[in-house]
Design a protein around this motif. Structure first.
Motif, PDB file in Angstrom:
ATOM      1  N   GLY A 249      36.091  47.302  39.359  1.00 57.95           N
ATOM      2  CA  GLY A 249      36.482  47.256  40.782  1.00 57.95           C
ATOM      3  C   GLY A 249      35.679  48.082  41.801  1.00 57.95           C
ATOM      4  N   GLN A 250      35.242  49.238  41.305  1.00 61.44           N
ATOM      5  CA  GLN A 250      34.563  50.132  41.990  1.00 61.44           C
ATOM      6  C   GLN A 250      32.960  49.633  42.418  1.00 61.44           C
ATOM      7  N   ALA A 251      33.244  48.241  43.510  1.00 58.49           N
ATOM      8  CA  ALA A 251      32.035  47.533  43.641  1.00 58.49           C
ATOM      9  C   ALA A 251      32.043  46.926  44.781  1.00 58.49           C
ATOM     10  N   GLU A 252      31.251  46.186  45.362  1.00 58.87           N
ATOM     11  CA  GLU A 252      31.204  45.241  46.564  1.00 58.87           C
ATOM     12  C   GLU A 252      31.945  44.340  46.236  1.00 58.87           C
ATOM     13  N   TYR A 253      32.088  43.404  45.056  1.00 58.31           N
ATOM     14  CA  TYR A 253      32.501  42.117  44.943  1.00 58.31           C
ATOM     15  C   TYR A 253      33.031  42.336  43.352  1.00 58.31           C
ATOM     16  N   VAL A 254      34.287  41.792  43.219  1.00 54.85           N
ATOM     17  CA  VAL A 254      34.923  41.588  41.875  1.00 54.85           C
ATOM     18  C   VAL A 254      35.659  40.326  41.533  1.00 54.85           C
ATOM     19  N   MET A 255      35.911  39.894  40.357  1.00 55.34           N
ATOM     20  CA  MET A 255      36.327  38.668  39.778  1.00 55.34           C
ATOM     21  C   MET A 255      37.795  39.064  39.344  1.00 55.34           C
ATOM     22  N   VAL A 256      38.587  38.620  39.794  1.00 52.34           N
ATOM     23  CA  VAL A 256      40.143  38.623  39.478  1.00 52.34           C
ATOM     24  C   VAL A 256      40.556  37.330  38.881  1.00 52.34           C
ATOM     25  N   PRO A 257      40.835  37.289  37.328  1.00 52.99           N
ATOM     26  CA  PRO A 257      41.510  36.142  36.761  1.00 52.99           C
ATOM     27  C   PRO A 257      42.897  35.963  37.325  1.00 52.99           C
ATOM     28  N   TYR A 258      43.294  34.567  36.636  1.00 50.62           N
ATOM     29  CA  TYR A 258      44.875  34.294  37.023  1.00 50.62           C
ATOM     30  C   TYR A 258      45.178  34.638  38.513  1.00 50.62           C
TER      31      TYR A 258
END
Length: 486
Positions: free
Chosen positions: A220-229
């Protein structure tokens, strides 16, 4: 396979599919998703009607065209901090997240997996922090090869898209993301042991964002990230405006504040306790602040770096310079009048160093120190990271995670030792309340400093040199608190 007829009274199909009257239309419920519009029509993949034209689904605009309540507008591009080689990280273009995980191309065979994540959410990252655990990888002290992993497991963000299986979280929610990924369904999660979820990592129990051998989940050291559940994992901040005012504190809920608090709880800290905390890095400082929150009478912090010890003293801790000559028990006696403590907490981990001016790396040093100073029947909390593989260790045994411990001493004292990842969800909601009601100033305790994503390489460099700062990155400049490095 489900078969819907155009003339079915229960379901209708958009006329643009040009299906002949009473023809059977096949929709695979496993591999194809359908969308139902307000008029009750079912739209199949490839639908060419006005509502579906131009890449616009009936669930709203594409992510790249949505307007957010925060300052920066989203785009289909994405950038992240990538580990390239020992001592080297770079901010590079990366894929925009999808509601899926595909780590099958990972050079680390144990973390290869592929799965759909319609239970997940895509977040616009508001803040993301550099952690000491990241530094273990960046120093080359794990099995991580360079050039493919996006780092970062301490994430706070705003939801910009949710999967079809998400019921309770919605676009625009500002959330803290626990660093450990948990399914909420396995026996471990149902016990509350979310740090060792059984279903999210093909190699072993437990997973995390952006960490080697932890399931291949993108960091997640990014502009966007996917979080499951998403429904299970995300902690929504009830008041978004107030949360942004305290974002420097709330960003620490994803890891180090719960982790430090967990170490204190493991060690049995309670009102009146005399506590020794080994390590004055961000986790050690968060642990010391947690000991105060729990009512400890005296919190002693040991470290080798003067600026870190000064930071511990800034909020009421006693300190010990471990590079000075003398036995640790004698130094504690000089402070409290007793050579032992009620509770000891290892916030250093496997890169520990020996005491004294010439102390080199000794992986078991802090563990042995804690066993030496703990009182009879006392407890030792170990939130510091220990690994099964350490290619940079000085001995063959340590390279395999085997340490030279004086375990018999702890046994003779009937001391208890508690290890493992912090189950963040056990603590993050009450700690959020403590922050929001001004019971703790955790950002001040750990000296949090907000920087840009582009300054991440310099932040890593400064942190590795022992600077007493908790670096927090703001990829979109939405906090209004970014400070330039350089």
């Amino acid at each position: 396979m489900l078969h819907f007829s155009r003339s079915s009274s229960a379901r209708s199909v958009c006329a643009c599919t040009k299906v002949a009257p009473r023809a059977q239309v096949c929709v695979s419920s496993r591999s194809v998703s359908t969308v139902k519009s307000p008029n009750g029509l079912i739209h199949l993949p490839g639908c060419g009607c006005a509502l579906c034209a131009g890449g616009r689904s009936l669930k709203g605009k594409p992510v790249s065209e949505r307007e957010l309540s925060t300052a920066a507008q989203p785009s289909a591009s994405n950038r992240g901090v990538v580990y390239m080689a020992p001592g080297v990280v770079e901010v590079k273009p990366i894929d925009f997240p999808k509601l899926e995980l595909d780590s099958t191309s990972s050079p680390v065979a144990s973390e290869r997996q592929k799965r759909k994540c319609e239970h997940g959410a895509i977040l616009k990252v508001v803040t993301t922090n550099i952690c000491g655990s990241d530094q273990h990888m960046v120093r080359g002290r794990t099995s991580l090869p360079g050039g493919y992993m996006v780092l970062g497991h301490e994430i706070t963000g705003e939801i910009v898209e949710v999967g079809r299986d998400v019921e309770f979280m919605k676009e625009g929610d500002l959330c803290s993301v626990p660093f450990n990924i948990a399914c909420g369904r396995c026996p471990a999660c149902k016990r509350g042991d979310t740090g060792v979820c059984l279903f999210v990592n093909p190699a072993r129990a437990g997973a995390a964002f952006g960490y080697v051998d932890m399931g291949g989940w993108v960091g997640g050291q990014a502009e966007y990230v996917m979080v499951p559940y998403a429904d299970f994992n995300l902690l929504k901040f009830p008041d978004k405006d107030r949360a942004m005012e305290k974002i420097a504190d709330l960003t620490l809920l994803s890891d180090i504040f719960p982790t430090g608090f967990h170490g204190a709880k493991q060690a049995g800290v309670e009102p009146g306790s005399i506590v020794y905390v080994a390590g004055a890095g961000p986790v050690g400082l968060a642990c010391a602040a947690s000991c105060h929150l729990l009512g400890a009478a005296c919190v002693i912090v040991g470290d080798a770096i003067p600026t870190r010890l000064a930071q511990a003293r800034s909020f009421g801790c006693e300190t010990i310079d471990i590079t000075s000559d003398g036995d640790l028990a004698h130094k504690i006696h000089a402070i409290t009048g007793s050579p032992d403590v009620d509770c000891a907490i290892d916030c250093v981990g496997f890169e520990a160093r020996g005491s004294g001016a010439s102390g080199g790396e000794k992986p078991a040093q802090v563990l042995n120190d804690c066993m030496g100073i703990i009182r009879e029947g006392g407890q030792i909390g170990i939130p510091g990271l220990y690994v099964t593989e350490d290619p940079g260790a000085s001995t063959e045994a340590a390279q395999l995670g085997s340490l030279n411990m004086t375990f018999g001493l702890a046994w003779s004292k009937s001391a208890s030792m508690h290890t493992g990842q912090c189950p963040v969800m056990k603590y993050h909601r009450p700690l959020m309340n403590a922050i929001m009601h001004d019971k703790v100033r955790i950002a001040e305790a750990v000296n949090a400093k907000i920087i840009s994503l582009d300054d991440a390489p310099l932040g890593y460099q400064n942190f590795d040199q022992g600077e007493s700062v908790k670096y927090v990155m703001d990829p979109h400049g939405v906090t209004g608190k970014v400070q330039a490095l350089g």
